[in-house]
Design an enzyme around this catalytic site. Structure first.
Site: not given
Length: 309
Positions: A160-162, A166
């Site tokens: 999960h990449c802030p 997403n």
């Protein structure tokens, strides 16, 4: 363990047995997934939204410094035009890739699909063990992991990449790879332009170097150099990591957990074609490929976009 229609459910989080590429589990056969595809995917996460906005602001800042501080005041017309067009095109491609990564369903498994009707559609053999995620009450396909931020199980979840607000998963990994590639390119381009600008300003003793005063010009360019160096380092490493994962057919989560593959790994070239789609072409580096404006307009006529998460 409980019995249902001759199949056994297990409320566990890891080591699923159900393959995600099973024909009976294809998204086209699920009405809930078809409905989800008609919605705009967006994660309501405060930290992620702040990080996504910061990403856009930093790119806009870099574009401002490059265009108005370095290129427009330059006396070399073609130098300004060529570098201005190149930098802005790369910036548009980077931000477009960011948007598509953020607004594309990463491969979410429908919530609460562990029903008798859905089980019948799967056409499983009696007594076959399948796994149900206890957090989102969904049948968990192979290589899917639950994301605590998205609150969904994501197929082939990498992480999960802030910064894109997403998950990076089965359906949006291509756009994330393009995002890291284009950010690395504009960062490298900005650093090269800063080097030329410093050399030009020092040689000309800062006269007619910029429309801004020398102290303001130096401060703006120093911040751009710091931003460019940090972005280049981060995105280049991430880009290399993603390509390595795709070629090895292994997600970052699987690598960190040292999970033994229960699936047949694709060959390196097959993995690339699976993520980017089809044979090598310019479409591989085009974030607009597959984008349908007409479909968005039709959604608007149906009552506007809906948030699926």
């Amino acid at each position: 363990t409980m019995q249902s229609s001759g199949h056994r459910f297990r409320d566990v989080e890891h080591h699923p047995l159900l393959a995600s590429d099973n024909d009976s589990y294809d998204s086209s056969s699920s009405s809930s997934e078809a409905d989800m595809a008609e919605r705009v995917w967006f994660i309501r996460d405060g930290c992620g939204m702040v990080c996504a906005i910061m990403t856009w602001l930093l790119v806009v800042y870099a574009d401002f410094v490059v265009t108005f501080v370095m290129l427009l005041p330059s006396k070399d017309f073609w130098y300004s035009v060529i570098n201005g067009v190149l930098f802005n095109c790369l910036a548009v491609l980077a931000l477009s890739s960011h948007l598509r990564t953020m607004l594309t369903d990463p491969g979410a498994v429908p919530k609460g699909n562990a029903t008798k009707e859905y089980m019948d559609n799967l056409q499983l053999k009696p007594g076959e063990v399948i796994y149900k995620c206890p957090k989102c009450c969904s049948i968990k396909p192979e290589r899917a992991h639950h994301c605590s931020i998205c609150k969904r199980c994501i197929r082939k979840m990498d992480h999960h990449c802030p910064w894109v607000n997403n998950c990076v998963g089965e359906k949006n990994q291509r756009f994330f790879v393009l995002f890291t590639m284009y950010i690395a390119l504009i960062s490298a381009h900005a650093l090269v332009l800063c080097g030329f600008q410093f050399f030009s300003c020092v040689r000309g003793q800062w006269t007619e170097c910029s429309d801004f005063s020398p102290p303001v010009t130096v401060i703006l360019m120093i911040f751009l150099c710091l931003e460019g160096f940090l972005f280049l380092t981060f995105t280049a490493v991430m880009f290399g990591t993603q390509i390595h994962s795709i070629c090895n057919d292994e997600t970052e989560i699987e690598r960190l957990k040292s999970e033994k593959p229960t699936w047949e790994r694709r060959l390196r070239w097959e993995g690339m074609k699976s993520v980017f789609g089809g044979q090598p072409s310019l479409l591989w580096i085009n974030p607009f490929a597959g984008f349908r404006i007409r479909r968005l307009l039709l959604r608007g006529k149906k009552g506007g976009p809906e948030f699926s998460v």
